[in-house]
Design an enzyme around this catalytic site. Structure first.
Site, PDB file in Angstrom:
ATOM      1  NE  ARG A  60      -3.829  -0.029   1.989  1.00 14.79           N
ATOM      2  CZ  ARG A  60      -4.607   0.536   2.888  1.00 14.79           C
ATOM      3  NH1 ARG A  60      -4.522   0.171   4.124  1.00 14.79           N
ATOM      4  NH2 ARG A  60      -5.453   1.452   2.541  1.00 14.79           N
ATOM      5  CG  ASP A 131     -13.012   3.193  -3.520  1.00 12.07           C
ATOM      6  OD1 ASP A 131     -12.200   3.517  -2.647  1.00 12.07           O
ATOM      7  OD2 ASP A 131     -14.222   2.976  -3.297  1.00 12.07           O
ATOM      8  CB  CYS A 195     -18.668  15.187  11.851  1.00 12.07           C
ATOM      9  SG  CYS A 195     -18.699  13.400  11.994  1.00 12.07           S
ATOM     10  CB  SER A 213     -19.279   6.305   4.990  1.00 14.88           C
ATOM     11  OG  SER A 213     -19.722   7.466   4.373  1.00 14.88           O
TER      12      SER A 213
HETATM   13  S1  SF4 Z   1     -18.961  11.359   6.212  1.00  9.80           S
HETATM   14 FE1  SF4 Z   1     -18.257  10.599   8.194  1.00  9.80          FE
HETATM   15  S2  SF4 Z   1     -16.817  12.126   8.855  1.00  9.80           S
HETATM   16 FE2  SF4 Z   1     -18.056  13.112   7.280  1.00  9.80          FE
HETATM   17  S3  SF4 Z   1     -19.761  14.071   8.391  1.00  9.80           S
HETATM   18 FE3  SF4 Z   1     -20.445  12.063   7.765  1.00  9.80          FE
HETATM   19  S4  SF4 Z   1     -20.014  10.797   9.565  1.00  9.80           S
HETATM   20 FE4  SF4 Z   1     -18.789  12.646   9.778  1.00  9.80          FE
END
Ligand code: SF4
Ligand code: SF4
Length: 306
Positions: A60, A131, A195, A213
């Site tokens: 990596r 990705d 967040c 995510s």
């Molecule tokens: S993608 Fe993840 S880091 Fe960004 S706001 Fe949403 S939960 Fe928070």
């Protein structure tokens, strides 16, 4: 123009023709600055259950191990910012997942780019990555001057914000190399403040295992009760930290028809999502990256939001 400059210019022109937003190139070598960062990330278990991130540590960080004899890492950005967004008060999915699975779309473009290199320049040994776990795509794109890594840990630019995919072609051809750009986050903390799960633990550091995510796409088990009420209606991925970023006011709609969603998808209300059947799931997410969670995964997420 010397041969390296000529080949570099040919590749960048072809990347533009294929619809990539930008193309930057770096020498294929050990990513010295990233090594301690990656180690810290893994030691702090910020990858949660994403075990694949622990594998191939050396590969990596060093593209010459990943692709033998490689000389250059060509980074490419492909815009996915949609023409039209989902309706306001509904369960949301990340904008990158609206249309056809980007892996297929980008792989095709990379194949074409490789084909042009072979026919115009000569035989090369190269591999395309989209990705994919063994390549630190954001680090390479930043090193090649395509943007900087923001406090939310995404790549971003002053010109077009951050809603694009990053892909790479690693090849054994020497080219002219680009330099990194500068950081323009300044004193802004909008992404950190917005967040909802406090996943951005400090500027530039995201605890992946706390990110919506991760919960909605990667986590296979039950969603933790401690997170109930925090997802702000995100059922697949989360764009909050990107949506609030001031640089994303410069996002322009993409021009890739394959990224356009099924027309019904944008119109679905909360009630429609709550009543989704497997047939509708298959219809609106045909060839979509959302298939990764499967029907059961998406309905698990919707139930959690109710
Ligand atoms: S993608 Fe993840 S880091 Fe960004 S706001 Fe949403 S939960 Fe928070
Ligand atoms: S919201 Fe502000 S701090 Fe976060 S990435 Fe954008 S500019 Fe940087």
């Amino acid at each position: 123009m010397n041969i390296k400059a000529k080949n570099t210019s040919l590749i960048k022109t072809e990347a533009k023709r294929l619809g990539f937003l930008s193309c930057g190139i770096s020498k294929a070598e050990f990513l010295e600055l990233e090594a301690p960062r990656l180690e810290r990330y893994l030691n702090q278990n910020f990858h949660g259950e994403m075990d694949y991130m622990e594998h191939h540590f050396d590969k990596r960080l060093d593209p010459t191990i990943l692709v033998e004899g490689s000389k250059s890492v060509i980074s490419l950005l492909l815009n996915y910012y949609p023409n039209k967004l989902q309706q306001e008060d509904t369960y949301k999915l990340s904008k990158y997942a609206y249309g056809k699975d980007y892996h297929f779309v980008i792989k095709e473009k990379l194949k074409e780019l490789l084909h042009t290199i072979e026919s115009e320049i000569g035989a090369v040994n190269g591999r395309a990555f989209v990705d994919s776990a063994p390549v630190l795509d954001k680090a390479w794109a930043a090193k090649s001057g395509l943007g900087w890594i923001g406090k939310h840990s995404n790549l971003l630019t002053q010109q077009v914000g951050s809603f694009y995919f990053i892909a790479e072609l690693i090849i054994d051809l020497e080219l002219e190399y680009d330099g990194a750009t500068t950081d323009h986050c300044g004193t802004c903390t909008k992404c950190i403040d917005a967040c909802p799960t406090d996943a951005i633990t400090e500027p530039y550091v995201v605890d992946g295992s706390k990110c919506i995510s991760y919960f909605t796409i990667e986590l296979k088990d039950q969603l933790p009760e401690s997170e109930k009420g925090k997802f702000e209606d995100w059922m697949f991925g989360c764009d909050i930290c990107q949506d609030v970023c001031p640089w994303n006011r410069f996002s322009q709609p993409h021009k890739e028809p394959l990224f356009n969603p099924h027309p019904e998808l944008l119109e679905m209300s909360k009630k429609d999502w709550e009543e989704i059947t497997e047939d509708i799931f298959r219809k609106v997410f045909q060839k979509s990256a959302v298939k990764r969670t499967k029907f059961t995964g998406l309905t698990r997420n919707i139930d959690f939001l109710k």
